[in-house]
Design a protein around this motif. Sequence first.
Motif, PDB file in Angstrom:
ATOM      1  N   ASP A  33      26.476  80.814 -12.938  1.00  0.00           N
ATOM      2  CA  ASP A  33      28.281  79.844 -13.787  1.00  0.00           C
ATOM      3  C   ASP A  33      29.127  80.145 -13.097  1.00  0.00           C
ATOM      4  OD1 ASP A  33      27.042  79.563 -16.112  1.00  0.00           O
ATOM      5  OD2 ASP A  33      28.525  81.908 -17.300  1.00  0.00           O
ATOM      6  N   ARG A  34      29.053  80.712 -12.070  1.00  0.00           N
ATOM      7  CA  ARG A  34      30.285  81.112 -10.599  1.00  0.00           C
ATOM      8  C   ARG A  34      30.554  79.639  -9.327  1.00  0.00           C
ATOM      9  NH1 ARG A  34      31.166  85.837  -6.160  1.00  0.00           N
ATOM     10  NH2 ARG A  34      33.630  84.308  -5.013  1.00  0.00           N
ATOM     11  N   ALA A  35      31.563  78.935  -9.508  1.00  0.00           N
ATOM     12  CA  ALA A  35      31.174  78.111  -8.737  1.00  0.00           C
ATOM     13  C   ALA A  35      30.978  77.656  -7.222  1.00  0.00           C
ATOM     14  CB  ALA A  35      32.852  77.558  -8.614  1.00  0.00           C
ATOM     15  N   LYS A  36      30.245  77.201  -6.652  1.00  0.00           N
ATOM     16  CA  LYS A  36      29.173  77.588  -5.201  1.00  0.00           C
ATOM     17  C   LYS A  36      30.081  76.157  -4.494  1.00  0.00           C
ATOM     18  CE  LYS A  36      25.758  78.315  -7.970  1.00  0.00           C
ATOM     19  NZ  LYS A  36      26.689  79.222  -9.621  1.00  0.00           N
ATOM     20  N   ASP A  56      16.136  80.612   2.386  1.00  0.00           N
ATOM     21  CA  ASP A  56      18.054  81.782   2.605  1.00  0.00           C
ATOM     22  C   ASP A  56      18.594  80.993   2.001  1.00  0.00           C
ATOM     23  OD1 ASP A  56      18.522  84.391   3.402  1.00  0.00           O
ATOM     24  OD2 ASP A  56      20.142  82.638   4.698  1.00  0.00           O
ATOM     25  N   LEU A  57      19.160  79.774   1.561  1.00  0.00           N
ATOM     26  CA  LEU A  57      20.062  79.742   0.843  1.00  0.00           C
ATOM     27  C   LEU A  57      19.892  79.685  -1.141  1.00  0.00           C
ATOM     28  CD1 LEU A  57      22.781  77.828   0.366  1.00  0.00           C
ATOM     29  CD2 LEU A  57      20.942  75.736   0.330  1.00  0.00           C
ATOM     30  N   ASP A  58      18.559  79.655  -0.843  1.00  0.00           N
ATOM     31  CA  ASP A  58      17.887  79.442  -2.588  1.00  0.00           C
ATOM     32  C   ASP A  58      17.656  80.977  -2.841  1.00  0.00           C
ATOM     33  OD1 ASP A  58      16.471  79.091  -4.747  1.00  0.00           O
ATOM     34  OD2 ASP A  58      14.257  78.771  -3.546  1.00  0.00           O
ATOM     35  N   ARG A  59      17.213  82.253  -1.916  1.00  0.00           N
ATOM     36  CA  ARG A  59      17.516  83.963  -1.906  1.00  0.00           C
ATOM     37  C   ARG A  59      19.086  84.003  -2.183  1.00  0.00           C
ATOM     38  NH1 ARG A  59      13.830  83.810   2.603  1.00  0.00           N
ATOM     39  NH2 ARG A  59      15.826  84.002   4.171  1.00  0.00           N
ATOM     40  N   LYS A  60      19.736  83.139  -1.644  1.00  0.00           N
ATOM     41  CA  LYS A  60      21.797  83.843  -2.054  1.00  0.00           C
ATOM     42  C   LYS A  60      21.899  83.229  -3.026  1.00  0.00           C
ATOM     43  CE  LYS A  60      22.848  85.339   2.731  1.00  0.00           C
ATOM     44  NZ  LYS A  60      21.789  84.935   4.155  1.00  0.00           N
ATOM     45  N   LEU A  61      21.810  82.084  -3.121  1.00  0.00           N
ATOM     46  CA  LEU A  61      21.802  81.616  -4.385  1.00  0.00           C
ATOM     47  C   LEU A  61      21.675  81.961  -5.336  1.00  0.00           C
ATOM     48  CD1 LEU A  61      21.901  77.390  -3.215  1.00  0.00           C
ATOM     49  CD2 LEU A  61      24.305  78.566  -3.629  1.00  0.00           C
ATOM     50  N   SER A  62      20.550  82.434  -5.470  1.00  0.00           N
ATOM     51  CA  SER A  62      19.956  82.766  -6.671  1.00  0.00           C
ATOM     52  C   SER A  62      20.329  84.588  -6.576  1.00  0.00           C
ATOM     53  CB  SER A  62      17.890  83.417  -5.895  1.00  0.00           C
ATOM     54  OG  SER A  62      17.686  82.506  -6.009  1.00  0.00           O
ATOM     55  N   ASP A  63      21.381  85.447  -6.494  1.00  0.00           N
ATOM     56  CA  ASP A  63      21.883  86.531  -6.169  1.00  0.00           C
ATOM     57  C   ASP A  63      23.105  85.818  -6.774  1.00  0.00           C
ATOM     58  OD1 ASP A  63      19.686  87.928  -4.494  1.00  0.00           O
ATOM     59  OD2 ASP A  63      20.440  88.313  -2.926  1.00  0.00           O
ATOM     60  N   LEU A  64      23.480  85.209  -7.222  1.00  0.00           N
ATOM     61  CA  LEU A  64      24.894  84.456  -7.499  1.00  0.00           C
ATOM     62  C   LEU A  64      25.034  84.924  -9.160  1.00  0.00           C
ATOM     63  CD1 LEU A  64      26.236  82.698  -4.646  1.00  0.00           C
ATOM     64  CD2 LEU A  64      27.013  84.723  -5.049  1.00  0.00           C
ATOM     65  N   ASP A  65      25.970  84.655  -9.874  1.00  0.00           N
ATOM     66  CA  ASP A  65      26.548  84.585 -10.997  1.00  0.00           C
ATOM     67  C   ASP A  65      26.079  83.106 -11.750  1.00  0.00           C
ATOM     68  OD1 ASP A  65      27.505  83.557 -13.488  1.00  0.00           O
ATOM     69  OD2 ASP A  65      29.123  85.012 -13.808  1.00  0.00           O
ATOM     70  N   ALA A 117      24.961  74.398  -7.790  1.00  0.00           N
ATOM     71  CA  ALA A 117      25.973  74.311  -6.502  1.00  0.00           C
ATOM     72  C   ALA A 117      25.884  72.932  -5.960  1.00  0.00           C
ATOM     73  CB  ALA A 117      25.550  74.653  -5.388  1.00  0.00           C
ATOM     74  N   LEU A 118      27.729  72.552  -5.901  1.00  0.00           N
ATOM     75  CA  LEU A 118      28.192  71.335  -4.902  1.00  0.00           C
ATOM     76  C   LEU A 118      27.438  71.266  -3.310  1.00  0.00           C
ATOM     77  CD1 LEU A 118      32.242  71.122  -6.415  1.00  0.00           C
ATOM     78  CD2 LEU A 118      29.867  70.150  -7.236  1.00  0.00           C
ATOM     79  N   SER A 119      27.330  69.885  -2.799  1.00  0.00           N
ATOM     80  CA  SER A 119      27.015  70.065  -1.542  1.00  0.00           C
ATOM     81  C   SER A 119      27.604  68.935  -0.669  1.00  0.00           C
ATOM     82  CB  SER A 119      25.202  69.275  -1.678  1.00  0.00           C
ATOM     83  OG  SER A 119      25.416  68.231  -2.357  1.00  0.00           O
ATOM     84  N   CYS A 144      34.933  80.609  -6.432  1.00  0.00           N
ATOM     85  CA  CYS A 144      34.288  79.576  -5.660  1.00  0.00           C
ATOM     86  C   CYS A 144      33.427  80.853  -5.040  1.00  0.00           C
ATOM     87  CB  CYS A 144      35.307  78.333  -4.578  1.00  0.00           C
ATOM     88  SG  CYS A 144      33.973  77.589  -4.313  1.00  0.00           S
ATOM     89  N   MET A 145      32.155  80.056  -4.544  1.00  0.00           N
ATOM     90  CA  MET A 145      31.140  81.036  -3.070  1.00  0.00           C
ATOM     91  C   MET A 145      31.102  79.653  -1.864  1.00  0.00           C
ATOM     92  SD  MET A 145      29.898  83.345  -2.192  1.00  0.00           S
ATOM     93  CE  MET A 145      29.853  85.073  -2.585  1.00  0.00           C
TER      94      MET A 145
END
Length: 406
Positions: free
Chosen positions: A176-179, A165-174, A208-210, A132-133
């Motif tokens: 399929d990864r848990a977030k 900024d959240l969108d930018r950071k999430l865009s860089d992640l795989d 992503a889970l919130s 998880c990230m």
Amino acid sequence: MDYATYFGDQLAAVRQEGRYRVFAEIERQAGAFPKATRHVDGQISDITVWCSNDYLGMGQHPKVLDAMHRVLDECGAGAGGTRNISGTNHHHVLLEAELADLHAKEDALLFTSGYVSNWAALGTLAGMLPNCMVLSDALNHASMIEGIRHSRADRMIFEHNSPEDLDRKLSDLDPDRAKLVAFESVYSMDGDIAPIAEIVEVCEKHNALSYIDEVHAVGLYGPRGGGVAEREGLMDRITVIEGTLGKAYGVMGGYIAASRDLCDFVRTFASGFIFTTALPPAVAAGACASIRHLKDSDAERERQQDRVARVRGALDRMGIPHLPNPSHIIPVMVGDARKCKLISDWLMEHHGIYVQPINYPTVPRGTERLRITPSPVHSDADIDRLLTALSEIWSHCELARREMAA
Ligand code: PLP
């Protein structure tokens, strides 16, 4: 190691900076709050509390006290065990049902405090979701930070209240990864409110889970006190809503509200839920009565907003600087730890007005403040006394005033 010298030196350094914490010893007067009795060296005096998180005065509400008295007599003092071993009282179950209903979620899970609920729920979710990230708002509360740290999951800090900024950071992640995205609704030191709809949208876009902390909002916002997410019609789009029973509800305890399986997962795997004595049943019953009352009654919320507007308007007229924000929290900015403590001491000694100074590390250095929390139980006379005293000390200390409002 010279332990005694080490402890003494560390404390001396904190004193030197003017941020040594001194707790005011008070006895809240049930039925007369915000009045309280102050104890100093065996002497007592009457004071008015202006910095309580019993935001609506529910800690003295007759329905809450009646429920607590009744259940204390019926069930006794303590729960008698952990939730797992004989400590699940009928009143815990009733309270969890009340909380699930408040947030229109399938289930809710009760903890001994809001701090523990954040620590245990975030620690468990982030720790057990594979790889998880966690994405955590830069100004998240210590309990969330500690929970995330405890999970040992990877983490990124996104700019405070910035869906971009959240969108930018999430865009860089795989993809399929848990977030897991953790943020608050009302930030308690600045009183600003998160752009929840935009954050939720970004979470949905990236699967992503919130996780929202509504500790400073439950009871206070929304038609039934469900928080800012209720007010904005967003509760069903947030995975986990976390709250406290110790602030606007006036009692004690914390909780999460979420899907049945997510609550069951945390119930099953969170050590901070299972390996500790459950809340006293009378506490659960008092919280339940408080939530029920605030689901039906807007009177406390309306009067609180009126009190907040009255204090803010007067501060503006007097030019006393305070952070503008859309919430019920009024941070009066001093910007210096020593002055902040001096003003707080002076208000207490000369006027019986209690506002705790807020210093580093609770807020960044240079932004020291007096955090004022008007409540429905503060009278016009209380407000007038506070403002006269503040104006006097502002002049006395030659503190800067803002240009007076026209
Ligand atoms: N979350 C936030 C944002 C808080 O400010 C606090 C406490 O002040 C907590 C959680 C902890 O809640 P509790 O006081 O119920 O432990």
